[in-house]
Design an enzyme around this catalytic site. Structure first.
Site, short mmCIF file in Angstrom:
data_model
loop_
_atom_site.label_atom_id
_atom_site.label_comp_id
_atom_site.label_asym_id
_atom_site.label_seq_id
_atom_site.Cartn_x
_atom_site.Cartn_y
_atom_site.Cartn_z
N HIS A 183 -27.93 15.40 -33.72
CA HIS A 183 -27.41 16.53 -33.16
C HIS A 183 -28.45 17.38 -32.41
CE1 HIS A 183 -24.56 19.43 -32.09
NE2 HIS A 183 -23.60 19.00 -33.10
N TYR B 196 -14.64 28.15 -37.49
CA TYR B 196 -15.60 28.10 -36.48
C TYR B 196 -15.10 27.03 -35.44
CZ TYR B 196 -20.15 26.36 -34.51
OH TYR B 196 -21.23 26.26 -33.82
N THR C 125 -24.07 26.07 -27.27
CA THR C 125 -22.89 26.53 -27.80
C THR C 125 -22.66 27.79 -28.39
OG1 THR C 125 -23.51 25.94 -29.97
CG2 THR C 125 -22.39 24.01 -28.47
#
Length: 772
Positions: free
Chosen positions: A473, A589, A602
């Protein structure tokens, strides 16, 4: 399999007669061709750098300016207002036999033309940046654009009409703005007020007020200062502190998975499917290197930042004791492959020629047919990447820093990407509800040692030809790998294809050198560390409950009839499902992108709003008439859409507070408010999966060419992780994760609540739907 010495250009032995050198002609040929290929790539980068650097201008536009300057001079019209003559007078009168007055005049006109051209480029680029800073269009009703927005759209189209390369817009993208502290504090308090009792909220409000008045002004000044000189004031800290400094295992906690097409499969031949997929990936990498990929555009005119795509290939996360690093190479000509406990190195090129899919199939089939057993300690070696980061860093330093272990590890870490040839078969069977969940579990963690979790991504090929990805990630977010995956699946189906027997098209070169088996010398001490990491990873994997399902009654088509955003519809359904599951609300979230800004990644949308909780409570109580419920729903949906738009346009809450917290740590300033905010658990973490970023086919014509998206592990031990893909007009895929160790959560139970919540929302608007 090939011996290790086949990769060595020369060898020597010491004999009584002296030193005997033996050259490998084939290896030297590879080295020579590799050098040629490297220089070609450098020249392409230089050319692309020039074309990118002058966008939205072009060499043709320079010729137009130069021709206009020369033409005006021919007709004795001085459009340079004397500048050409001034430069001509400044040039030396004598400078060789070819230095004539005409040469000086041409050079002067070229200098003036270039200057005017570059000033024009700078002006147009700054104008485009100013235009791209306008986000009013996002807050207007669909199909009801204002006059300002229409004029803005025309101007953007005019300035970006020339076909852009992948990174053409990078320098024209605006910087992510730093929100004001009062605005962020106000939005934060608004996001938690309905989740706290009066006493707790008053305490939180006092902390926020104290922070805003005493601590925040100093921190904000430093943050604004950073925003002036840094490309993006968030992204570097986000990458370092959220990802690279994390010491917990990457598996489940950070890495995520992506699924294959689930309603069709072109072939059941494992090596053939993998051959096409790997070939398509290298085709994509070639386009990436040449910047021959169109940037993703919102509304077809607003470019998204492409920065994250740079590290898609040839990238590995290197473990460190305190922090990891990302190692990115400009090129790699091989992939690393794992099969039955053995590691192999497979070359992607023969000389400078990319291997054909059928040749890659041959190489992978050779690995599948190889009967050799794993070496001591080799089978579970990749468990080191699945366990704790500190333990892996220490083992890497102690056992893999020299000799054949370093050589073999380099082959993995310097590979274009990692490939796992699994012995299991997985697919989605609509008649077997558990099949999709088992498939997802295999992609998320496998058996804890058949994925190299440090690589930018692992391409997984199951025995029946089904594919999937496990993605690290830190280097990028999910839409980036999704862009690659759409290209691979589209190319595999519509461009490469298979024979009637399921093999790759074409005839391979049977003289290709076979894959190279990597050699290891793993001592018992290292084997003990490997086993320890495996036990940690296995306990983590066994604790994950994953429930994946296809919601069939309706998709985007019906939601549009409710006159609301599909994402808002699903998010409100998640709030209703969570309340029914837990009897309360929680911080939620939802990941939103900030890629309209340079190097944006993000932002968090806090989707459990006061409006959504009011609607959910009214639904659960069942006392309101439908008209009232519809009104409450629309208010909740509008609030969600507005928050999503604010997050996308740089006015979010959490990244600003995160950066203020980082500044406070650098300055040694204690902030109880920031410490408390950043420690609040996200018991419901959600993400919508992007799709159709590349238009390679008509989804209405090929409805079965449909992926199921992907998923991730739960963020909180007593929470849920939910990803969803609104897959076309008629279906939605959900991936729900939780932990067995929590007595409060159950992924399948929550998934069933999601199903029912969606059906209840559809009933609220009395929209016809298909049977479940």
């Amino acid at each position: 399999m090939a011996e290790a010495h086949q990769a060595v250009a020369f060898q020597f032995t010491v004999t009584p007669e002296g030193v005997d050198f033996r050259l490998s002609r084939e290896a030297l040929k590879h080295i020579y061709l590799s050098g040629i290929n490297s220089w070609k790539k450098r020249l392409i980068r230089i050319k692309n750098g020039i074309l990118r650097g002058v966008y939205p201008g072009s060499p043709t536009s320079w010729l137009v300016v130069a021709s206009a300057t020369a033409g005006s001079s021919y007709y004795n019209v001085d459009i340079s207002m004397g500048l050409v003559n001034h430069i001509q007078r400044c040039l030396p009168e004598r400078y060789g036999p070819y230095w004539t007055p005409q040469t000086r005049a041409l050079l002067s006109m070229a200098v003036v033309s270039t200057g005017v051209w570059m000033i024009g480029i700078f002006f147009f680029r700054q104008t485009l940046k100013l235009l791209l800073s306008y986000h009013g269009w996002m807050f207007e009703m669909h199909g009801q654009s204002s006059r300002v927005t229409k004029v803005w759209a025309i101007c953007v189209r005019l300035l970006s009409s020339r076909r852009p390369m992948l990174y053409s817009f990078q320098t024209s993208l605006p910087k992510l703005p730093v929100p004001s502290v009062p605005a962020t504090i106000h939005r934060y308090l608004e996001s938690v007020q309905h989740l706290l009792d009066d006493e707790e909220y008053s305490r939180k409000e006092m902390l926020a007020k104290e922070f805003q008045e005493k601590t925040a002004p100093r921190l904000q000044k430093y943050l604004v200062l950073k925003s002036w000189w840094a490309t993006n004031y968030v992204s570097d800290w986000w990458e370092e502190y959220v990802y690279l400094r994390g010491r917990t295992p990457l598996m489940v906690n950070s890495n995520y998975y992506v699924m294959d097409l689930v309603l069709m499969r072109s072939t059941d031949v494992q090596a053939a499917r993998l051959g096409n997929a790997v070939h398509a990936m290298i085709m994509y990498r070639r386009k990436l290197d040449r910047e021959d990929i169109k940037p993703v555009m919102a509304l077809g005119i607003v470019p998204m930042c492409s920065y994250q795509m740079e590290r898609m290939f040839n990238t590995t996360r290197i473990p460190g004791k305190d922090t990891d690093t990302l190692q990115h190479l400009t090129d790699s000509r091989h992939v690393a492959v794992y099969h039955k406990g053995r590691f192999f190195k497979v070359w992607l090129y023969e000389g400078s020629r990319l291997l054909k899919p059928c040749e890659l199939e041959l190489q992978f089939q050779r690995i599948l047919d190889d009967p050799s057993p794993p070496q001591p300690g080799e089978e579970k070696l990749a468990a080191l990447t699945a366990g704790g980061r500190v333990e892996w860093a220490q083992a890497r330093q102690a056992f893999f820093s020299s000799g054949k272990n370093k050589f073999a590890l380099d082959a993995i870490e310097r590979a274009a990407f990692f490939v796992a040839l699994d012995e299991e078969s997985h697919h989605y069977d609509p008649e077997d509800e558990a099949s999709l969940s088992l498939y997802g579990k295999a992609l998320l963690h496998g058996n804890c040692y058949n994925r190299w979790f440090d690589k930018s991504f692992t391409l997984i090929a199951f025995k029946n030809g089904q594919l999937g990805l496990n993605t690290e990630h830190a280097w990028a977010d999910a839409p980036i790998i999704g862009h690659l995956w759409e290209f691979v699946l589209g190319t595999d189906t519509f461009h490469l294809g298979y024979t009637e027997t399921g093999h790759c098209l074409g005839k391979p070169n049977p003289m290709l050198a076979p894959p190279q088996r990597l050699q290891w010398d793993i001592p018992e001490q290292c084997q003990a560390v490997i086993e320890s990491s495996y036990q940690v990873a296995k306990a983590l994997a066994d604790d994950v409950e994953l429930y994946c399902f296809q919601f069939l009654p309706f998709g985007k088509g019906l939601i549009k009839k409710c006159r609301t955003s599909p994402d808002a519809f699903v998010q409100i359904a998640l709030q209703l499902a969570y309340f029914r599951d837990r009897g309360k609300f929680c911080l939620t979230y939802e990941a939103s992108m900030t890629r309209m800004f340079r190097e944006g990644r993000t932002e968090t949308v806090r989707s459990c709003t006061r409006e959504s909780t009011a609607f959910v409570q009214a639904m659960v109580e069942g006392r309101r008439v439908k008209a009232d419920l519809q009104d409450l729903f629309r208010k909740a949906a509008q609030k969600h859409q507005n928050m999503y738009r604010l997050a996308m346009t740089g006015a979010g809450i959490d990244r600003h507070l995160f950066c203020l917290y980082v500044v406070s740590k650098y300055l040694g300033v204690s902030s109880p408010f920031l410490a408390e905010v950043l420690s609040e658990p996200w018991r419901l973490s959600t993400s919508q999966i992007a799709q159709f970023q590349i238009r390679m086919f008509d989804p209405n014509k090929y409805p079965n060419h449909l992926g199921a998206g992907g998923g991730f592990g739960p963020v909180a031990d007593d929470g849920y992780g939910v990803s969803y893909m609104i897959a076309g007009e008629n279906t939605i895929f959900f991936h729900v994760s939780s932990k067995f160790s929590s007595s409060e959560t159950n992924a399948q139970r929550f998934g069933n609540h999601i199903r029912q919540a969606l059906l209840d929302l559809a009933d609220l608007f009395q929209v016809p739907k298909t049977d479940s």
